[in-house]
Design a protein around this motif. Structure first.
Motif, mmCIF file in Angstrom:
data_model
loop_
_atom_site.group_PDB
_atom_site.id
_atom_site.type_symbol
_atom_site.label_atom_id
_atom_site.label_comp_id
_atom_site.label_asym_id
_atom_site.label_seq_id
_atom_site.Cartn_x
_atom_site.Cartn_y
_atom_site.Cartn_z
ATOM 1 N N LYS A 58 122.219 19.508 32.513
ATOM 2 C CA LYS A 58 122.130 19.288 31.070
ATOM 3 C C LYS A 58 123.250 18.351 30.640
ATOM 4 O O LYS A 58 124.384 18.480 31.091
ATOM 5 C CB LYS A 58 122.227 20.606 30.305
ATOM 6 N N PHE A 60 124.766 16.715 26.941
ATOM 7 C CA PHE A 60 124.632 16.811 25.487
ATOM 8 C C PHE A 60 125.976 16.542 24.823
ATOM 9 O O PHE A 60 127.023 16.470 25.469
ATOM 10 C CB PHE A 60 124.107 18.193 25.084
ATOM 11 N N THR A 62 128.669 17.750 21.651
ATOM 12 C CA THR A 62 129.070 18.911 20.872
ATOM 13 C C THR A 62 130.234 18.510 19.974
ATOM 14 O O THR A 62 130.708 17.366 20.028
ATOM 15 C CB THR A 62 129.459 20.092 21.785
ATOM 16 N N ASP A 73 124.929 22.694 21.650
ATOM 17 C CA ASP A 73 124.285 21.385 21.759
ATOM 18 C C ASP A 73 123.911 20.929 20.352
ATOM 19 O O ASP A 73 123.126 21.582 19.663
ATOM 20 C CB ASP A 73 123.039 21.514 22.649
ATOM 21 N N SER A 75 122.023 18.616 19.338
ATOM 22 C CA SER A 75 120.608 18.283 19.155
ATOM 23 C C SER A 75 119.779 19.510 18.786
ATOM 24 O O SER A 75 118.649 19.386 18.338
ATOM 25 C CB SER A 75 120.048 17.631 20.424
ATOM 26 N N TYR A 86 119.776 10.809 21.420
ATOM 27 C CA TYR A 86 120.511 10.616 22.671
ATOM 28 C C TYR A 86 119.974 9.368 23.364
ATOM 29 O O TYR A 86 118.784 9.264 23.655
ATOM 30 C CB TYR A 86 120.332 11.842 23.565
#
Length: 301
Positions: A58, A60, A62, A73, A75, A86
């Motif tokens: 993963k 992402f 933050t 996350d 998103s 992203y």
């Protein structure tokens, strides 16, 4: 003779793993600080590397991580899910776009990724600190006709992206005033330059609140009108009006010949008689100058 013992095998293994981790877990941010215009889109560019043999599970972004708590996350956050895109991959790129930013988005943002190894997690420091600014026009409240004046489009921080400024007067763009300089210079100011000024950035929707620029000037275009017009007979009422263009507003005085007979823009004569016949004119005066009207002749039949 002393004998040096080799370290146990598990210890050698841990040292090797630590050496690989410190050299290969890296997140590089193009900008550690970004100043963005309110309601614009922000690109946070970054790249990352990790040890060979690991696989990304993963990746992402933050914000404001808390020690000991798994970072969320963005998103998946309702405040960001519709605005965050992203643009990276699961190999090297970790760039994102955040649109319609406001002051509520002022945080430090971090890229984080996890791998197929239990402890193979990494949060990139120092992150990207986002500051969101609006625009404000700084200008004098008033300027005298013929002077030069400089208006400045100010932001609370230095914009990261190179900006092209656009100026507006009374909500209409001054197309010839497009510059990378955040200042607008008005040379030899005219009365027509008075108005509400605002600024914006090219290709952005946000426009600053307007600031009114007042241009002061001495009295101009002073004239007298008579009502009723035409022949005037004894006993009627006559009104003389003084028209004058000035800023600040002028004080008006009335003269019959060389004698002052009244003040104010309107001079009324009730029950007129032949004694009122003669030449009348008005004087318009403010702090910047004075001007007389041409004389008008009042004939009473």
């Amino acid at each position: 003779m002393s004998v040096r013992m080799a370290p146990p095998l598990p210890l050698i293994f841990l040292i090797l793993i630590h050496g690989v981790s410190s050299a290969n877990w890296v997140v590089n941010y193009r900008h550690s600080h970004i100043c963005a215009l309110k309601d614009s889109s922000v690109i946070m560019s970054c790249t990352y590397t990790y040890p060979t043999g690991y696989k990304i599970k993963k990746a992402f972004w933050t914000k404001n991580p808390v020690q000991g708590v798994e970072p969320p996350d963005l998103s998946e956050d309702p405040e960001y899910s519709q605005r965050l895109q992203y643009l990276g991959d699961k190999q090297q790129k970790c760039t994102i776009r955040l649109s319609h930013v406001t002051q509520k988005d002022e945080h430090t943002y971090y890229f984080r990724f996890t791998t197929n190894v239990t402890d193979g997690k990494w949060t990139g420091n120092p992150g990207v600190t986002l500051t969101v600014t609006d625009l404000q026009v700084e200008a004098p409240e008033r300027v005298t006709e013929g002077d030069s004046v400089r208006l400045t489009c100010k932001s609370s921080c230095t914009l990261t992206d190179r900006a092209t400024f656009i100026w507006y007067r009374n909500s209409q763009p001054l197309t010839e005033r497009r510059d990378r300089n955040n200042q607008l210079l008005l040379q030899s100011v005219r009365r027509e330059d008075a108005g509400r000024y605002s600024c914006a950035l090219h290709e952005h929707t946000y426009i600053s609140p307007p600031v009114y620029l007042s241009v002061t000037y001495p009295p101009k275009s002073v004239s007298v009108s008579i009502s009723p017009s035409g022949e005037i007979v004894e006993g009627v009422s006559v009104t003389l009006s003084c028209s004058s263009d000035s800023n600040p507003p002028a004080e008006i005085s009335w003269f019959k010949g060389g004698t002052i007979v009244g003040s104010g823009r309107i001079y009324n004569i009730s029950n007129i008689s032949s004694d009122h016949s003669g030449e009348y004119k008005c004087k318009s005066i403010n702090e910047l100058g004075k001007k007389y009207s041409d004389a008008v002749t009042l004939n009473v039949m």
